[in-house]
Enzyme design. Structure first.
Site, mmCIF file in Angstrom:
data_model
loop_
_atom_site.group_PDB
_atom_site.id
_atom_site.type_symbol
_atom_site.label_atom_id
_atom_site.label_comp_id
_atom_site.label_asym_id
_atom_site.label_seq_id
_atom_site.Cartn_x
_atom_site.Cartn_y
_atom_site.Cartn_z
ATOM 1 N N ARG A 184 0.124 7.035 7.467
ATOM 2 C CA ARG A 184 0.320 7.063 6.013
ATOM 3 C C ARG A 184 -0.106 8.404 5.433
ATOM 4 N NH1 ARG A 184 1.300 1.755 4.013
ATOM 5 N NH2 ARG A 184 0.240 0.102 5.138
ATOM 6 N N ASP A 219 7.559 3.002 -2.425
ATOM 7 C CA ASP A 219 7.802 4.092 -1.475
ATOM 8 C C ASP A 219 9.211 4.037 -0.901
ATOM 9 O OD1 ASP A 219 7.093 1.745 -0.230
ATOM 10 O OD2 ASP A 219 6.028 2.685 1.419
ATOM 11 N N PHE A 253 13.621 4.953 11.366
ATOM 12 C CA PHE A 253 12.271 4.424 11.155
ATOM 13 C C PHE A 253 11.385 5.581 10.700
ATOM 14 C CE2 PHE A 253 8.472 2.239 13.340
ATOM 15 C CZ PHE A 253 8.051 1.747 12.111
ATOM 16 N N ASP A 300 14.288 -0.931 1.447
ATOM 17 C CA ASP A 300 14.910 -1.121 2.753
ATOM 18 C C ASP A 300 15.902 -2.299 2.603
ATOM 19 O OD1 ASP A 300 15.348 -1.377 5.456
ATOM 20 O OD2 ASP A 300 13.261 -1.214 6.036
ATOM 21 N N LYS A 359 17.146 3.235 1.729
ATOM 22 C CA LYS A 359 17.903 3.085 2.981
ATOM 23 C C LYS A 359 19.017 2.077 2.735
ATOM 24 C CE LYS A 359 14.684 3.064 6.723
ATOM 25 N NZ LYS A 359 14.110 2.235 7.793
ATOM 26 N N ARG A 416 0.799 -1.199 0.000
ATOM 27 C CA ARG A 416 0.000 0.000 0.000
ATOM 28 C C ARG A 416 0.848 1.272 0.000
ATOM 29 N NH1 ARG A 416 -3.739 -1.999 4.967
ATOM 30 N NH2 ARG A 416 -2.204 -3.651 5.062
ATOM 31 N N GLY A 417 2.085 1.125 0.392
ATOM 32 C CA GLY A 417 2.924 2.303 0.692
ATOM 33 C C GLY A 417 3.104 3.315 -0.420
HETATM 34 C C1 PRP Z 1 7.161 -1.867 2.942
HETATM 35 C C2 PRP Z 1 7.423 -0.772 1.939
HETATM 36 C C3 PRP Z 1 8.130 -1.510 0.835
HETATM 37 C C4 PRP Z 1 8.868 -2.600 1.550
HETATM 38 C C5 PRP Z 1 10.326 -2.270 1.632
HETATM 39 O O1 PRP Z 1 5.995 -2.527 2.543
HETATM 40 O O2 PRP Z 1 6.224 -0.185 1.498
HETATM 41 O O3 PRP Z 1 7.200 -2.087 -0.060
HETATM 42 O O4 PRP Z 1 8.280 -2.710 2.849
HETATM 43 O O5 PRP Z 1 11.023 -3.213 2.368
HETATM 44 P P1 PRP Z 1 12.142 -4.166 1.831
HETATM 45 O O6 PRP Z 1 13.060 -3.410 0.916
HETATM 46 O O7 PRP Z 1 12.851 -4.575 3.105
HETATM 47 O O8 PRP Z 1 11.510 -5.332 1.166
HETATM 48 P P2 PRP Z 1 5.059 -3.343 3.499
HETATM 49 O O9 PRP Z 1 5.280 -4.795 3.251
HETATM 50 O O10 PRP Z 1 5.213 -2.829 4.903
HETATM 51 O O11 PRP Z 1 3.620 -3.056 3.004
HETATM 52 P P3 PRP Z 1 2.861 -1.664 2.796
HETATM 53 O O12 PRP Z 1 3.440 -1.069 1.533
HETATM 54 O O13 PRP Z 1 1.457 -2.108 2.650
HETATM 55 O O14 PRP Z 1 3.074 -0.780 3.994
#
Ligand code: PRP
Length: 182
Positions: free
Chosen positions: A167, A102, A154, A105, A133, A45-46
């Site tokens: 969000r 978004d 964070f 990480d 990051k 969703r991000g």
């Molecule tokens: C978060 C963010 C990225 C992902 C990055 O998504 O939106 O999609 O983690 O992390 P990574 O590089 O360690 O894989 P999340 O799974 O929290 O879902 P969301 O987008 O619904 O918040």
């Protein structure tokens, strides 16, 4: 799980984000100027705020689609398993595709999604992430375009949540946990 009390300190202002999105859109317009109809894929969703701002700056014929992948639970720990929770509605074979994220990480999500979509034989497959990051990276992956490189903090806002909150903040903020009141 009860949340520890925290405050949010602004890290990247809404104005700075808007200026960067404009710059990124210019680069993307240049890359895809010859594309008939670009498929812009937001990762739910991000990315929903970023993709909304980005496509409105693109001034290109675009088709918007979404894919949901998840690598986090409700807390802060990243799990390595990336699950596809919702797939694209449209076909991408032979089409130019821009995947919008978004934050990168550990890199697992975008790397996995890129591999997953590559199997459908798109034309050009490019990736863009608002935030990167690099200190947290576990797989060797870099988006083709990055808005801001940030330290290992964070962050929330502009689409990014902490336990499904924040969000809707118009800026990127840093979560700072505070001691429980005495
Ligand atoms: C978060 C963010 C990225 C992902 C990055 O998504 O939106 O999609 O983690 O992390 P990574 O590089 O360690 O894989 P999340 O799974 O929290 O879902 P969301 O987008 O619904 O918040």
């Amino acid at each position: 799980m009860p949340q520890k009390p925290y405050v949010i300190d602004e890290m990247i202002s809404a104005k700075a984000i808007a200026a960067r999105v404009e710059g990124l859109a210019k680069d993307i317009r240049a890359e895809f100027a010859d594309t008939d109809k670009l498929v812009v894929v937001g990762l739910l969703r991000g990315s929903f705020v970023f993709i909304a701002d980005l496509v409105r700056e693109l001034d290109l014929p675009v088709e918007v689609d979404f894919l949901e992948a998840s690598s986090y639970g409700d807390g802060m720990e990243s799990s390595r398993e990336v699950r596809i929770l919702k797939d694209l509605r449209g076909k991408i074979e032979g089409r130019d595709v821009l995947v919008v994220e978004d934050i990168v990480d550990t890199g697992h999500t975008l790397s996995h999604v890129s591999d997953y979509l590559s199997t459908r034989h798109p034309g050009r497959l490019r990736t863009i992430a608002l935030l990167d990051k690099p200190a947290r990276r576990e797989v060797d992956f870099k988006a083709d375009w990055t808005g801001f490189e940030i330290p290992d903090e964070f962050v929330v806002g502009y689409g990014i949540d902490y336990a499904q909150r924040n969000r809707n903040l118009p800026f990127i903020g840093k979560v700072r946990f505070v001691d429980d009141p005495a």
